[in-house]
Design an enzyme around this catalytic site. Structure first.
Site, PDB file in Angstrom:
ATOM      1  N   LYS A   1       0.871  -1.184   0.000  1.00 34.58           N
ATOM      2  CA  LYS A   1       0.000   0.000   0.000  1.00 34.58           C
ATOM      3  C   LYS A   1       0.898   1.220   0.000  1.00 34.58           C
ATOM      4  CE  LYS A   1      -4.402   1.169   0.308  1.00 34.58           C
ATOM      5  NZ  LYS A   1      -5.592   0.403  -0.070  1.00 34.58           N
TER       6      LYS A   1
ATOM      7  N   ASP B   1      -6.862   4.362  -4.806  1.00 37.68           N
ATOM      8  CA  ASP B   1      -7.535   4.212  -3.516  1.00 37.68           C
ATOM      9  C   ASP B   1      -8.195   5.577  -3.265  1.00 37.68           C
ATOM     10  OD1 ASP B   1      -7.620   2.229  -1.041  1.00 37.68           O
ATOM     11  OD2 ASP B   1      -7.272   4.188  -0.159  1.00 37.68           O
TER      12      ASP B   1
END
Ligand code: 2IT
Length: 445
Positions: free
Chosen positions: A124, A164
């Site tokens: 991430k 995201d």
């Protein structure tokens, strides 16, 4: 396995990182049984190894805004675990982004990606950059600057980011555009790409679609039907939009949507043209849902409130971590809510989850329910590797099958004596086993 001692160690080694501790606590609390039953996990210290990310890259991003002022942001890429495939996970641009939030997200992503059945490790990244109010040019300069550092750590078989919160196809385009220029290659080192340059059909809708497929499976498992159920959706992005489309398609009635400014209650249902208007509002990037109530007279706007106070059968948190707390959970239970599907990552606080489970509300954690997004990213990588593109029907059929398989894995490991499925346990155990076994087979390296 001494969960208390492990958590005390995590807390001591990661000071000031409550989100990471929250995510780790939830996972470890559900792994005791499987670790006890399989001494190899203790022998090879798999848990201790999983509690340290492979690496965290932190860097400065400097750029010049439209007024000519120099701006400085902080960015990270957390490469958490690549035992089962290249690091894979989105980039988040939001003022709340810290080393803590990205570490918890990368940890969650490791188990989520394992659940998808596809060969993807967990990663991430993101920045504390706030996209709100930025011009297109500012966004481009920021993305370009970020990529002049991040490109070194990416590659189709190394690390493949995606979008995201705050990062959609436009931002992926700016980042990937710079990557392509520096590397002189156009490969699948990013997903969530535009359709003209290798993106998968249905990727924008995938998280929402997958989440509703998962909710449908959960309801069926409990002998219930999604048809005719009322739904509240939070979050003002692609996930909420996709969820609203699919829930409507499967016969549910979406009556609440929300934005950072409050929520909309439209008892007549938010379908068809109204969902298209919701998407129009999203595209303005003004972060306000209130204009919906001006346009549709059947709707009421509740400023500064969360949709969890409304009376609905199904709640779908699609915004950000800890957006649904214990008071919200109590209110939902009081109002007769039967199902909470977490489409955001760690959308519910730990005590909210316990409250929902205690009341036997069907509850799925994000790492299972929102895995459709990264699954279609995985399918995008496959299509790119084959230099092919699939139709919407092909992608949708694969997504549906993946969500069914994830659901079956959760039931396998989470079914309790009274027939209630503990999806938290099911998802954590199923996600863990694949990664843990791979780590053992790959040796201590
Ligand atoms: O939280 C997530 O799973 C995502 N933001 C999607 C990640 C991806 O690589 O598509």
């Amino acid at each position: 396995m001494d969960v208390k001692k492990l958590l005390a160690d995590v807390e001591a080694k990661n000071p000031g990182q409550p989100l990471y501790l929250q995510a780790v606590t939830e996972v470890l609390e559900t792994l005791e049984e499987v670790v006890k039953a399989n001494p190899k996990y203790t022998k090879y210290k798999v848990i201790e190894r999983l509690l340290e990310p492979d690496r965290i890259i932190q860097f400065r991003v400097e750029w010049v805004d439209d007024k000519g002022e120099v701006q400085v942001n902080r960015a990270w890429r957390v490469q958490y675990n690549n035992a089962i495939g290249p690091y894979k996970g989105g980039m988040r641009f939001h003022p709340s982004v810290t080393a803590d939030s990205l570490k918890f997200l990368a940890f969650e992503q490791t188990f989520k990606n394992s659940l998808t059945t596809l060969p993807m490790g967990g990663g991430k990244g993101g920045s504390d950059f706030n996209p709100q109010g930025k011009s297109e040019q500012e966004m481009m300069r920021f993305c370009h600057s970020l990529m002049t550092e991040l490109y070194r750590y990416l590659g189709v078989d190394t690390d493949v980011p995606a979008g995201d919160i705050g990062v959609g196809a436009r931002e992926v385009g700016f980042m990937y555009g710079m990557f392509k220029k520096i590397m002189i290659e156009n490969t699948a080192a990013f997903t969530g790409k535009g359709r003209n340059w290798g993106g998968s059909i249905l990727r924008p809708e995938a998280t929402g679609f997958g989440g509703v497929y998962f909710v449908d499976s959960m309801l069926k498992q409990a002998g219930k039907d999604i048809k005719g159920k009322t739904v509240a959706v939070s979050g003002f992005g692609n996930v909420a939009w996709g969820a609203a489309i699919k829930a409507t398609e499967l016969g549910a009635k979406v009556i609440c949507i929300s934005g950072p400014d409050g929520y909309i209650l439209d008892e007549e249902g938010i379908a068809g043209e109204k969902i298209a208007y919701m998407n129009e509002l999203l595209q303005t990037r003004n972060n306000v849902v209130a204009p919906y109530a001006d346009k549709y007279k059947s709707a009421k706007f509740f400023a500064g409130k969360k949709p969890w106070e409304a009376k609905v059968d199904i709640a779908l948190p699609c915004a950000i971590q800890n957006e649904l707390n214990i008071d919200d959970a109590k209110q939902l239970i009081k109002n007769g809510c039967i199902c909470v599907g977490e489409l955001s990552n760690m959308g519910c606080t730990a005590d909210a989850i316990h409250e929902l489970q205690k009341a036997r509300v069907i509850y799925a954690p994000g790492k299972a329910a929102n895995a459709g997004g990264v699954s279609v990213s995985g399918l995008e990588m496959t299509q790119n590797a084959m230099h092919l593109g699939w139709t919407a029907e092909e992608v949708d059929a694969k997504l549906k099958q993946i969500m069914k398989d994830i659901h079956a894995s959760c039931v396998k490991y989470g079914l309790e004596k009274d027939g209630y499925v503990n999806y938290v346990k099911g998802a954590n155990v199923a996600g863990f086993i694949k990664v843990a076994d791979a780590m053992i087979e790959l040796g201590v390296v």
